[in-house]
Design a protein around this motif. Structure first.
Motif, PDB file in Angstrom:
ATOM      1  N   UNK A  11      36.141  89.299  26.600  1.00 34.14           N
ATOM      2  CA  UNK A  11      36.098  88.691  25.267  1.00 34.14           C
ATOM      3  C   UNK A  11      35.933  87.179  25.379  1.00 34.14           C
ATOM      4  N   UNK A  12      36.693  86.562  26.280  1.00 29.58           N
ATOM      5  CA  UNK A  12      36.570  85.107  26.479  1.00 29.58           C
ATOM      6  C   UNK A  12      35.165  84.761  26.935  1.00 29.58           C
ATOM      7  N   UNK A  13      34.624  85.532  27.865  1.00 27.64           N
ATOM      8  CA  UNK A  13      33.277  85.267  28.365  1.00 27.64           C
ATOM      9  C   UNK A  13      32.235  85.443  27.263  1.00 27.64           C
ATOM     10  N   UNK A  14      32.450  86.427  26.383  1.00 26.00           N
ATOM     11  CA  UNK A  14      31.528  86.628  25.261  1.00 26.00           C
ATOM     12  C   UNK A  14      31.590  85.445  24.296  1.00 26.00           C
ATOM     13  N   UNK A  15      32.807  84.990  23.992  1.00 26.58           N
ATOM     14  CA  UNK A  15      32.980  83.834  23.106  1.00 26.58           C
ATOM     15  C   UNK A  15      32.236  82.625  23.652  1.00 26.58           C
ATOM     16  N   UNK A  20      30.748  80.406  20.168  1.00 26.23           N
ATOM     17  CA  UNK A  20      31.515  80.462  18.926  1.00 26.23           C
ATOM     18  C   UNK A  20      32.495  79.306  18.842  1.00 26.23           C
ATOM     19  N   UNK A  21      32.584  78.691  17.677  1.00 26.32           N
ATOM     20  CA  UNK A  21      33.424  77.519  17.458  1.00 26.32           C
ATOM     21  C   UNK A  21      34.811  77.935  16.975  1.00 26.32           C
ATOM     22  N   UNK A  22      35.808  77.039  17.124  1.00 25.99           N
ATOM     23  CA  UNK A  22      37.147  77.337  16.580  1.00 25.99           C
ATOM     24  C   UNK A  22      37.055  77.726  15.110  1.00 25.99           C
ATOM     25  N   UNK A  23      37.820  78.737  14.740  1.00 26.40           N
ATOM     26  CA  UNK A  23      37.785  79.251  13.377  1.00 26.40           C
ATOM     27  C   UNK A  23      36.894  80.462  13.223  1.00 26.40           C
ATOM     28  N   UNK A  24      36.088  80.772  14.251  1.00 29.41           N
ATOM     29  CA  UNK A  24      35.193  81.930  14.178  1.00 29.41           C
ATOM     30  C   UNK A  24      36.011  83.216  14.086  1.00 29.41           C
ATOM     31  N   UNK A  25      35.591  84.096  13.193  1.00 24.77           N
ATOM     32  CA  UNK A  25      36.264  85.390  13.025  1.00 24.77           C
ATOM     33  C   UNK A  25      35.903  86.287  14.206  1.00 24.77           C
ATOM     34  N   UNK A  26      36.890  87.047  14.708  1.00 25.52           N
ATOM     35  CA  UNK A  26      36.689  87.929  15.857  1.00 25.52           C
ATOM     36  C   UNK A  26      37.016  89.377  15.463  1.00 25.52           C
ATOM     37  N   UNK A  49      45.348  87.585  23.981  1.00 27.61           N
ATOM     38  CA  UNK A  49      44.774  86.258  23.762  1.00 27.61           C
ATOM     39  C   UNK A  49      45.589  85.481  22.731  1.00 27.61           C
ATOM     40  N   UNK A  50      46.154  86.210  21.767  1.00 26.84           N
ATOM     41  CA  UNK A  50      47.014  85.563  20.772  1.00 26.84           C
ATOM     42  C   UNK A  50      48.275  85.017  21.432  1.00 26.84           C
ATOM     43  N   UNK A  51      48.862  85.792  22.345  1.00 26.61           N
ATOM     44  CA  UNK A  51      50.062  85.351  23.062  1.00 26.61           C
ATOM     45  C   UNK A  51      49.787  84.098  23.889  1.00 26.61           C
ATOM     46  N   UNK A  52      48.563  83.960  24.370  1.00 18.65           N
ATOM     47  CA  UNK A  52      48.181  82.794  25.171  1.00 18.65           C
ATOM     48  C   UNK A  52      47.714  81.621  24.308  1.00 18.65           C
ATOM     49  N   UNK A  53      47.703  81.801  22.989  1.00 20.48           N
ATOM     50  CA  UNK A  53      47.305  80.717  22.094  1.00 20.48           C
ATOM     51  C   UNK A  53      45.821  80.491  21.999  1.00 20.48           C
ATOM     52  N   UNK A  54      45.028  81.423  22.527  1.00 20.47           N
ATOM     53  CA  UNK A  54      43.573  81.250  22.486  1.00 20.47           C
ATOM     54  C   UNK A  54      42.977  81.705  21.153  1.00 20.47           C
ATOM     55  N   UNK A  55      43.616  82.678  20.511  1.00 17.55           N
ATOM     56  CA  UNK A  55      43.170  83.118  19.195  1.00 17.55           C
ATOM     57  C   UNK A  55      44.355  83.095  18.240  1.00 17.55           C
ATOM     58  N   UNK A  56      44.057  82.957  16.971  1.00 15.42           N
ATOM     59  CA  UNK A  56      45.096  82.956  15.928  1.00 15.42           C
ATOM     60  C   UNK A  56      44.974  84.243  15.121  1.00 15.42           C
ATOM     61  N   UNK A  68      38.732  75.539  21.292  1.00 15.28           N
ATOM     62  CA  UNK A  68      37.587  75.689  22.200  1.00 15.28           C
ATOM     63  C   UNK A  68      38.036  76.304  23.522  1.00 15.28           C
ATOM     64  N   UNK A  69      37.228  77.183  24.072  1.00 10.78           N
ATOM     65  CA  UNK A  69      37.551  77.818  25.353  1.00 10.78           C
ATOM     66  C   UNK A  69      36.569  77.303  26.400  1.00 10.78           C
ATOM     67  N   UNK A  70      36.983  76.230  27.057  1.00  8.03           N
ATOM     68  CA  UNK A  70      36.122  75.593  28.050  1.00  8.03           C
ATOM     69  C   UNK A  70      36.677  75.912  29.440  1.00  8.03           C
ATOM     70  N   UNK A  71      36.345  77.092  29.930  1.00  2.42           N
ATOM     71  CA  UNK A  71      36.841  77.562  31.208  1.00  2.42           C
ATOM     72  C   UNK A  71      35.674  78.015  32.078  1.00  2.42           C
ATOM     73  N   UNK A  72      35.744  77.677  33.354  1.00  2.00           N
ATOM     74  CA  UNK A  72      34.758  78.202  34.289  1.00  2.00           C
ATOM     75  C   UNK A  72      35.016  79.702  34.451  1.00  2.00           C
ATOM     76  N   UNK A  73      33.989  80.496  34.760  1.00  2.00           N
ATOM     77  CA  UNK A  73      34.177  81.948  34.867  1.00  2.00           C
ATOM     78  C   UNK A  73      35.332  82.350  35.763  1.00  2.00           C
ATOM     79  N   UNK A  74      35.491  81.631  36.888  1.00  2.00           N
ATOM     80  CA  UNK A  74      36.547  81.999  37.820  1.00  2.00           C
ATOM     81  C   UNK A  74      37.936  81.582  37.344  1.00  2.00           C
ATOM     82  N   UNK A  75      38.001  80.793  36.257  1.00  2.00           N
ATOM     83  CA  UNK A  75      39.285  80.328  35.745  1.00  2.00           C
ATOM     84  C   UNK A  75      39.840  81.213  34.621  1.00  2.00           C
TER      85      UNK A  75
END
Length: 304
Positions: A11-15, A20-26, A49-56, A68-75
Motif C-alpha cells: 500500500x505504501x509503495x502504491x501511494x 498521492x498527496x496528504x488528504x487523499x482518500x484510501x 498504517x493508522x497505528x504508525x501515523x501514516x494514515x488517518x 507525505x510518505x518519502x521512504x526508499x523502497x528498502x526503508x
C-alpha cells in the motif's frame, strides 16, 4: 509492488508510485483491486498504517493519507516494524493446512494458537481477523475460536462448483446486464499479467483472489442482489480447499485464455455466447478438481 511483500508495504509503495498527496482518500476496495487481494487483508494493513501515523481514520468515511510518505523502497518495511517476510500470511496458510489435515482442533483458545504458532498478540489478532472476515472461523461465547466445518471435504468443494455452474452463466443473461468498461479492463489486465509470468510467480493467495475478483465482477454486473450475495458467500467458504487444489498450476494458462474469451464476448454484447463459454470453463474446472480428490482429502484425526 512485489507480490510477496506484506500488504501494508504494498500500500505504501502504491501511494508513492501514484504520488498521492496528504488528504487523499484510501478506499479499501480500490486498494484491494489494485493489489489483487481481498478487502480483509487491506483493512488489516490500513489499521497497521493508522497505528504508525501514516494514515488517518475518519468515522464513517474511512482512511486518508495523513502525511507525505518519502521512504526508499528498502526503508518501508522497517518503518512499519515488519520483518523481512510476512509472518501473519505465513501462519495463515499453516493454520489452513493444519485444519485441512485434521491436525488442528475445531475449537482453540487464543493461548493455544499463540503457543502453537509462536505468535505475538498483534500477529494473532491479524491472522484471526483475516480468517474471521473470510468466514471460516468465529469467536466462541466466552473465549476461544471455533473453526467452521464447512468446505473441508473434497465433496464440499465439488458441491460449491456445481452451484456456481448453475448460477454464474445465468447471471450473464439477467435483463439489464452491464459490465462496466473499467471493470472489464481491470479483469483483462489481471489475466494478461498471469499469462506474462504471474502464473509462476504469484502466491496462492494472489491466484485465488484474482479468480474471485473475476467471477464476482461478472456476477455483480447482473445487478441481481440474490446472485451477488450467493457468489460472495460461496467464495468466502470455499477458500480453504481452493488453496489445496492449487498445487498444479499447469491449468492456469487455459483458465486465463477462457476468461479472456468471456470478456471479449461480453465486450461485444454477446452475452449468450459468453454464458456458454463460462459454463464450459466451470465444467472443465469441476472435472479437473474431481481428479485430485485424493490430494484434497489428506486428513488425519486431530490430536490436540
Amino acid at each position: 509492488m512485489k507480490p510477496h511483500s506484506p500488504i501494508a508495504v504494498q500500500i505504501v509503495q502504491l501511494i508513492q508510485a501514484e504520488g498521492w498527496a496528504p488528504g487523499a482518500h484510501l478506499p479499501a476496495q480500490l486498494l484491494a483491486d489494485r493489489l489483487r487481494v481481498s478487502r480483509s487483508p487491506v483493512n488489516d494493513a490500513l489499521k497497521q498504517l493508522h497505528e504508525k501515523g501514516m494514515v488517518a481514520r475518519e468515522r464513517n468515511r474511512g482512511y486518508f493519507l495523513a502525511r507525505p510518505l518519502q521512504l526508499a523502497p528498502e526503508q518501508v518495511a522497517s518503518a512499519l516494524g515488519i520483518e523481512g517476510h510476512d509472518v501473519a500470511t505465513e501462519i495463515y496458510f499453516r493454520i489452513a493446512d493444519d485444519l485441512l489435515r485434521g491436525e488442528l482442533p475445531e475449537a482453540c483458545s487464543e493461548a493455544q494458537l499463540r503457543a502453537r504458532y509462536a505468535l505475538t498478540p498483534t500477529q494473532l489478532n491479524t491472522v484471526l481477523g483475516r480468517i474471521a472476515g473470510e468466514g471460516w472461523a468465529e469467536r466462541r461465547p466466552g473465549y476461544g475460536w471455533q473453526f467452521s466445518s464447512m468446505m473441508r471435504t473434497p465433496e464440499a468443494l465439488l458441491q460449491s462448483y456445481r452451484l456456481r455452474l448453475a448460477l454464474e452463466p445465468a447471471a450473464l443473461l439477467e435483463p439489464g446486464y452491464r459490465l462496466d468498461p473499467a471493470v472489464l479492463a481491470r479483469c483483462r489486465e489481471a489475466e494478461l499479467h498471469l499469462l506474462d509470468g504471474g502464473i509462476e510467480t504469484d502466491t496462492a493467495d494472489q491466484l485465488h483472489e484474482r479468480g474471485v475478483r473475476f467471477h464476482e465482477s461478472l456476477v455483480e454486473a447482473s445487478g441481481n442482489p440474490f446472485f451477488i450475495e450467493t457468489i460472495r458467500r460461496v467464495n468466502r467458504v470455499r477458500r480453504l480447499l481452493s488453496y489445496r487444489s492449487m498445487g498444479d498450476r499447469k491449468r492456469y494458462r487455459q483458465h486465463c485464455e477462457q476468461h479472456l474469451e468471456v470478456l471479449a464476448l461480453l465486450e461485444q454484447g454477446r452475452n449468450a455466447d459468453a454464458a456458454e463459454v463460462l459454463r464450459a470453463h466451470l465444467q472443465s474446472t469441476l472435472d479437473n478438481i474431481g481428479k485430485i480428490t485424493n490430494m484434497l482429502a489428506t486428513r488425519k484425526p486431530a490430536t490436540e
